[in-house]
Scaffold this motif. Sequence first.
Motif, PDB file in Angstrom:
ATOM      1  N   ALA A 132       0.827  -1.204   0.000  1.00 29.10           N
ATOM      2  CA  ALA A 132       0.000   0.000   0.000  1.00 29.10           C
ATOM      3  C   ALA A 132       0.863   1.257   0.000  1.00 29.10           C
ATOM      4  N   GLN A 133       1.927   1.251   0.783  1.00 29.14           N
ATOM      5  CA  GLN A 133       2.816   2.409   0.801  1.00 29.14           C
ATOM      6  C   GLN A 133       3.498   2.613  -0.548  1.00 29.14           C
ATOM      7  N   GLY A 144       0.123  11.578   0.713  1.00 28.77           N
ATOM      8  CA  GLY A 144      -0.394  11.475   2.067  1.00 28.77           C
ATOM      9  C   GLY A 144      -1.829  10.981   2.125  1.00 28.77           C
ATOM     10  N   VAL A 145      -2.676  11.512   1.255  1.00 31.03           N
ATOM     11  CA  VAL A 145      -4.086  11.136   1.251  1.00 31.03           C
ATOM     12  C   VAL A 145      -4.253   9.684   0.830  1.00 31.03           C
ATOM     13  N   TYR A 146      -3.617   9.304  -0.265  1.00 28.37           N
ATOM     14  CA  TYR A 146      -3.754   7.941  -0.769  1.00 28.37           C
ATOM     15  C   TYR A 146      -3.138   6.923   0.189  1.00 28.37           C
ATOM     16  N   GLN A 147      -2.057   7.282   0.865  1.00 24.05           N
ATOM     17  CA  GLN A 147      -1.446   6.349   1.797  1.00 24.05           C
ATOM     18  C   GLN A 147      -2.391   6.015   2.939  1.00 24.05           C
ATOM     19  N   ARG A 148      -3.081   7.006   3.442  1.00 19.85           N
ATOM     20  CA  ARG A 148      -4.038   6.770   4.518  1.00 19.85           C
ATOM     21  C   ARG A 148      -5.192   5.887   4.048  1.00 19.85           C
ATOM     22  N   VAL A 149      -5.661   6.134   2.826  1.00 22.06           N
ATOM     23  CA  VAL A 149      -6.769   5.341   2.273  1.00 22.06           C
ATOM     24  C   VAL A 149      -6.340   3.895   2.073  1.00 22.06           C
ATOM     25  N   TYR A 150      -5.162   3.682   1.479  1.00 20.00           N
ATOM     26  CA  TYR A 150      -4.686   2.329   1.215  1.00 20.00           C
ATOM     27  C   TYR A 150      -4.403   1.571   2.512  1.00 20.00           C
TER      28      TYR A 150
END
Length: 316
Positions: A45-46, A56-62
């Motif tokens: 995911a990272q 930052g946004v996509y990392q939190r979602v994934y």
Amino acid sequence: MRMAVYYMVMVLMALTVCVGCKPSLPKGIISQGKMEDVLYDYHLAQSMASREPDRGVYQRVYEDAVLRKHHVTQEEFDASLTYYMRHTDELKKIYSRLGDRFKDEAQVLGISASDLNTYGTLSSTGDTANVWKGGRSIVLMPQVPFNQQSYRIKADTAFHAGDNIILNFDCNFIYQDGMRNGCAMLVVKFKNDSVASTSCQMSSTNHYSLSLKDRDSLGIKEVKGYFVLAKSQSDMESKTTLQLMFINRIQLIRMHTSKKESVPAPRKTDMAPAPIPQDTALKPMEPDARPLPPPRNGGMMRPAPKDAAAPRVINK
């Protein structure tokens, strides 16, 4: 007598039960096997988030999607990471297996083993050898003394003058927040006690490489260096924030360089034009002292044709 035998039997049974017991994990802590699966998807995911414009946004979602997939709450994940941070041997085992899984997955996708790990099958001998003597995995956290790991390797007779030293490793991060600020240093000490060094900063999950060469063929005395994870200087950062840097697949390559015969550079005197001899130097042209050949037609001048134009006379 019977009571003594009975007592000894009971003691032996109790000891057998105690030996067979394994320490159980605290309540709410994820087991090693499941934690490995969670971290596998977590790092994927990272990696996916790092390619998005708003990381930052996509990392939190994934990351949230990974926890939902494994039916793990954020509190359970954080508590488990804290537990394994305090039990680094278990965490190293988890990441060692993770490295193997990522390598196997890459090969399934068509990446060759040589592309993944060019020097992975080298021994400690030969013209190109892996001379790393420590563990291939290191887990660091910002708190002292767990924030650094040094290494030192004494050169032996297998080291030759002119060798090239290469440090290869993979770096992974698990950060809830804060700045990722890792550093790797490679130092080569030569036989005349002079030193050469190089370093790199690690702020993202990636493969890194450092190299130094004995360019003057002085001979290498020792190779040393360190890995360090710097603590954030921000006062706004929580003291309990989970921050981990994992160094994996460490290799220290000692490579002999081929001895090629060097062609001497041309000297300046060889490149300069040759001086011109005095007797052939440019001089004013002198009239030829030799007599002119006799005219043709028996010594008579050929008459000019009748229609030839009269010579023009220019008055000066």
